[in-house]
Scaffold this motif. Structure first.
Motif, mmCIF file in Angstrom:
data_model
loop_
_atom_site.group_PDB
_atom_site.id
_atom_site.type_symbol
_atom_site.label_atom_id
_atom_site.label_comp_id
_atom_site.label_asym_id
_atom_site.label_seq_id
_atom_site.Cartn_x
_atom_site.Cartn_y
_atom_site.Cartn_z
ATOM 1 N N LEU A 2 0.831 -1.206 0.000
ATOM 2 C CA LEU A 2 0.000 0.000 0.000
ATOM 3 C C LEU A 2 0.867 1.259 0.000
ATOM 4 O O LEU A 2 0.551 2.248 -0.677
ATOM 5 C CB LEU A 2 -0.933 -0.007 1.220
ATOM 6 N N GLU A 3 1.963 1.191 0.733
ATOM 7 C CA GLU A 3 2.880 2.345 0.773
ATOM 8 C C GLU A 3 3.538 2.558 -0.592
ATOM 9 O O GLU A 3 3.707 3.698 -1.030
ATOM 10 C CB GLU A 3 3.955 2.096 1.851
ATOM 11 N N ARG A 4 3.848 1.461 -1.290
ATOM 12 C CA ARG A 4 4.449 1.577 -2.608
ATOM 13 C C ARG A 4 3.442 2.153 -3.629
ATOM 14 O O ARG A 4 3.816 2.906 -4.517
ATOM 15 C CB ARG A 4 4.926 0.195 -3.092
ATOM 16 N N ILE A 5 2.169 1.811 -3.478
ATOM 17 C CA ILE A 5 1.136 2.376 -4.358
ATOM 18 C C ILE A 5 1.103 3.891 -4.218
ATOM 19 O O ILE A 5 1.055 4.624 -5.216
ATOM 20 C CB ILE A 5 -0.255 1.775 -4.041
ATOM 21 N N SER A 6 1.163 4.388 -2.990
ATOM 22 C CA SER A 6 1.132 5.840 -2.768
ATOM 23 C C SER A 6 2.401 6.506 -3.300
ATOM 24 O O SER A 6 2.359 7.649 -3.766
ATOM 25 C CB SER A 6 0.938 6.163 -1.277
ATOM 26 N N ASP A 7 3.533 5.791 -3.258
ATOM 27 C CA ASP A 7 4.780 6.336 -3.816
ATOM 28 C C ASP A 7 4.651 6.552 -5.326
ATOM 29 O O ASP A 7 5.061 7.587 -5.862
ATOM 30 C CB ASP A 7 5.952 5.377 -3.545
ATOM 31 N N HIS A 8 4.085 5.568 -6.006
ATOM 32 C CA HIS A 8 3.893 5.700 -7.456
ATOM 33 C C HIS A 8 2.877 6.796 -7.774
ATOM 34 O O HIS A 8 3.015 7.505 -8.771
ATOM 35 C CB HIS A 8 3.449 4.367 -8.057
ATOM 36 N N ALA A 9 1.875 6.938 -6.925
ATOM 37 C CA ALA A 9 0.901 8.019 -7.105
ATOM 38 C C ALA A 9 1.590 9.375 -6.995
ATOM 39 O O ALA A 9 1.293 10.309 -7.749
ATOM 40 C CB ALA A 9 -0.208 7.904 -6.061
ATOM 41 N N TYR A 10 2.526 9.474 -6.058
ATOM 42 C CA TYR A 10 3.285 10.721 -5.875
ATOM 43 C C TYR A 10 4.119 11.029 -7.129
ATOM 44 O O TYR A 10 4.206 12.182 -7.565
ATOM 45 C CB TYR A 10 4.191 10.574 -4.650
ATOM 46 N N ASN A 11 4.714 9.973 -7.712
ATOM 47 C CA ASN A 11 5.479 10.160 -8.955
ATOM 48 C C ASN A 11 4.578 10.689 -10.074
ATOM 49 O O ASN A 11 4.945 11.615 -10.804
ATOM 50 C CB ASN A 11 6.095 8.834 -9.404
ATOM 51 N N LEU A 12 3.392 10.085 -10.199
ATOM 52 C CA LEU A 12 2.445 10.476 -11.253
ATOM 53 C C LEU A 12 2.038 11.939 -11.119
ATOM 54 O O LEU A 12 1.981 12.681 -12.097
ATOM 55 C CB LEU A 12 1.197 9.586 -11.195
ATOM 56 N N ALA A 13 1.772 12.351 -9.888
ATOM 57 C CA ALA A 13 1.392 13.748 -9.647
ATOM 58 C C ALA A 13 2.563 14.681 -9.913
ATOM 59 O O ALA A 13 2.382 15.806 -10.385
ATOM 60 C CB ALA A 13 0.896 13.909 -8.210
ATOM 61 N N GLY A 14 3.773 14.196 -9.643
ATOM 62 C CA GLY A 14 4.968 15.015 -9.868
ATOM 63 C C GLY A 14 5.177 15.335 -11.339
ATOM 64 O O GLY A 14 5.595 16.449 -11.691
ATOM 65 N N TYR A 15 4.860 14.381 -12.218
ATOM 66 C CA TYR A 15 4.996 14.634 -13.656
ATOM 67 C C TYR A 15 4.043 15.750 -14.097
ATOM 68 O O TYR A 15 4.413 16.630 -14.872
ATOM 69 C CB TYR A 15 4.690 13.366 -14.468
ATOM 70 N N VAL A 16 2.819 15.690 -13.585
ATOM 71 C CA VAL A 16 1.822 16.720 -13.930
ATOM 72 C C VAL A 16 2.274 18.082 -13.410
ATOM 73 O O VAL A 16 2.162 19.101 -14.104
ATOM 74 C CB VAL A 16 0.437 16.354 -13.350
ATOM 75 N N LYS A 17 2.828 18.078 -12.211
ATOM 76 C CA LYS A 17 3.304 19.334 -11.612
ATOM 77 C C LYS A 17 4.418 19.952 -12.457
ATOM 78 O O LYS A 17 4.438 21.164 -12.685
ATOM 79 C CB LYS A 17 3.814 19.056 -10.190
ATOM 80 N N ASP A 18 5.333 19.126 -12.944
ATOM 81 C CA ASP A 18 6.431 19.621 -13.785
ATOM 82 C C ASP A 18 5.896 20.266 -15.065
ATOM 83 O O ASP A 18 6.424 21.284 -15.531
ATOM 84 C CB ASP A 18 7.374 18.472 -14.152
ATOM 85 N N GLU A 19 4.866 19.658 -15.645
ATOM 86 C CA GLU A 19 4.287 20.193 -16.883
ATOM 87 C C GLU A 19 3.587 21.522 -16.650
ATOM 88 O O GLU A 19 3.511 22.365 -17.552
ATOM 89 C CB GLU A 19 3.288 19.180 -17.465
ATOM 90 N N MET A 20 3.073 21.706 -15.444
ATOM 91 C CA MET A 20 2.335 22.935 -15.136
ATOM 92 C C MET A 20 3.255 24.058 -14.690
ATOM 93 O O MET A 20 2.864 25.208 -14.709
ATOM 94 C CB MET A 20 1.278 22.659 -14.061
#
Length: 555
Positions: A537-555
């Motif tokens: 479950l902790e690893r799932i949230s880590d990957h979610a954080y990565n996904l959000a980070g990509y969007v943040k970089d684009e914005m």
């Protein structure tokens, strides 16, 4: 053949090359300028056919090719993004938008008041300014503007080269005889126009060549009219070729385009033939490039106005030409849907291709999100039926990752802006992270299956703690997919908050569980399962954080 004749031939070929290349890089630059805004146009195409016509005209005016627009429409229809009724409007609008190029070509014959529009006057300046922008511009927007200027300049210089190379031969009998033959035989004129357009894959280019001949006073009115009508039919060839091997719906969209243009050509061809029979002097009169632009515009506007009310009938007629294939399998699974959406015809517009890839990554994320929820329910309820569904969906997720990766590799080789390249790179990383989340969901399902087989259960406190961390991890992943879909910073911030909470919970629950094990309040075999669950479950949230980070970089 003298040296001068060979030189003139070389000049014509070189001029044609510059004209076609200039049109290509100008369209490419304008497409980059439009960028992701073009993808928003489709969302406006509800059931308003008039809006579809206007948007079809606008898109074609931007990318300078009705053929490219129609190929994209075929791709969108095949992908299920547009229905056939909406496609009819866009196709009609594409024919109107293609008249822009004809007006650009004829600018230098609009009279002394428009002397500044003559190619010889400003084309070299455009190329000079464009080259400076491309070489020394620091921002992508300036480089793209440079591409547009260089393309426009080359287009005009190419026209000038063609016109200059033809001018010494305007009195040659071959020209007058050829256009007399084409003018007296409407069918032959249309066939020639269609063939030239099909070979060049651009009605704009073939109309431009006809206008260049008209500038030198060698084109008769009747020949120009019939050739122009044929050019509109020839513009359908690109979409027809594109639909080969496509779905039935894609073929129907291409047939609608062909039917629409053929009907217009037949109507105008008959009227023109009668008119020229009654007024032979008008038929033999030389036509100018401006008059060709006027006719080209009137034809496309009138054809659209005449057939606009019959859009539904055109759709029905396409069903007659392309009957339903009873052997065609129904699309039911997610992989087939994704393959249908990843239509390479959309590559005609890189902006749309990137947007389509992003939408399919979101689609993959939503399927994975449902699988994560299914796996969590299997753990919390010890439901063996949920476990089998998780395994099946995980295979689908893996296949989607492969398809999306292959598609993105092709998109990455298109002409993209710096921002679009960044988005494509982030999408590569995103599908990898989403696939890893799918793997963790499968791990959760395996633990649920183990718990059922060995009748393992947790204490009431353990069950409660597990429920809390499951919900928090799920929320982090859900908001990361929402962030990619909507581009909303609120979702990005929520992912960060939930990820911090999951990290804290995982650490606390691990310590509490070890304490329960030490105190003998928990079965050791259950303890191993519990620790493995919270780790996934902790690893799932880590990957979610990565996904959000990509969007943040684009914005």
């Amino acid at each position: 053949m003298s040296v001068n004749d060979i030189s003139s031939l070389f000049s014509f070929i070189g001029g044609l090359g510059m004209f076609l290349y200039g049109m290509n890089i100008m369209a490419d630059g304008m497409q980059k300028t439009a960028g992701s805004k073009m993808s928003q146009f489709l969302g406006m195409l509800t059931n308003n056919r008039l809006m579809a016509v206007l948007l079809g005209a606008l898109i074609t005016a931007i990318i300078q090719s009705s053929g490219a627009t129609t190929v994209m429409v075929v791709g969108f229809v095949s992908a299920g993004v547009l229905n056939l009724t909406q496609a009819v409007g866009v196709i009609m609008g594409a024919n109107i938008g293609t008249t822009i190029t004809a007006w650009i070509v004829s600018m230098n014959q609009l009279g002394d008041a428009f002397a500044v529009f003559q190619p010889a006057f400003f084309a070299p300046l455009l190329i000079g300014i464009g080259a400076i922008f491309m070489l020394f511009g620091k921002k992508q927007r300036m480089k793209t503007a440079g591409e547009i200027l260089v393309g426009l300049g080359l287009l005009f210089i190419g026209l000038d080269f063609m016109s200059s190379s033809i001018s010494p031969y305007t009195d040659a009998p071959v020209f007058s005889e050829a256009f007399r033959l084409l003018g007296s035989n409407p069918l032959l004129g249309m066939i020639i126009g269609a063939l030239v357009t099909a070979l060049l894959q651009s009605s704009s280019a073939s109309v431009g060549i006809l206008q260049t001949l008209a500038m030198n006073g060698v084109v008769t009115t009747n020949a120009a009219i019939f050739i122009t009508l044929g050019q509109n039919i020839g513009s359908c060839v690109t979409a027809m070729i594109s639909s080969i091997g496509g779905s039935r719906t894609a073929k129907r969209a291409a047939v609608i385009h062909l039917t629409f243009n053929v009907m217009g050509a037949v109507i105008f061809g008959v009227i023109s033939f009668i008119l020229f029979s009654l007024h032979p002097v008008l038929a033999a009169h030389n036509i100018t490039s401006v008059q060709i632009s006027i006719f080209h515009t009137i034809f496309n506007l009138t054809n659209t106005a005449l057939l606009f009310p019959f859009a539904n009938q055109l759709v029905k007629l396409s069903g007659v030409f392309v009957p339903e294939d009873k052997k065609e399998p129904a699309v039911t699974d997610e992989e087939s849907e994704t393959m249908k959406h990843l239509d390479e015809r959309i590559f005609e517009s890189p902006a749309f291709a990137v947007e389509t890839a992003a939408m399919e990554v979101v689609h993959m994320g939503q399927i994975t999100m449902e699988n994560v929820r299914r796996a969590m329910d299997a753990v919390l309820t010890k439901n063996a039926n949920e476990v089998e569904d998780v395994y099946k969906t995980e295979q689908t997720i893996n296949n989607m990752e492969k398809m999306l990766t292959e598609y993105l590799v092709k998109v990455n080789n298109l002409s993209l802006t710096e921002r679009q390249k960044l988005v494509v790179n982030d999408l590569f990383y995103s599908i990898n992270d989403i696939e890893r989340v799918g793997d963790h969901a499968e791990n959760l399902a395996e633990q649920a299956e183990y718990m059922v087989q060995h009748n393992i259960s947790f204490s009431e406190t353990g069950e409660s703690d597990l429920h809390v961390i499951c919900e928090t991890a799920f929320n982090s992943f859900k908001h990361s997919i929402n962030a990619r879909q909507k581009g909303d910073m609120d979702d990005v911030r929520k992912v960060s908050q939930y990820e911090d909470e999951v990290d804290t919970l995982e650490e606390e629950l691990r310590e509490k569980h070890i304490e329960r094990l030490s105190a003998g309040k928990c079965d050791p075999s259950a303890g191993v399962v519990f620790l493995d669950l919270i780790s996934n479950l902790e690893r799932i949230s880590d990957h979610a954080y990565n996904l959000a980070g990509y969007v943040k970089d684009e914005m």
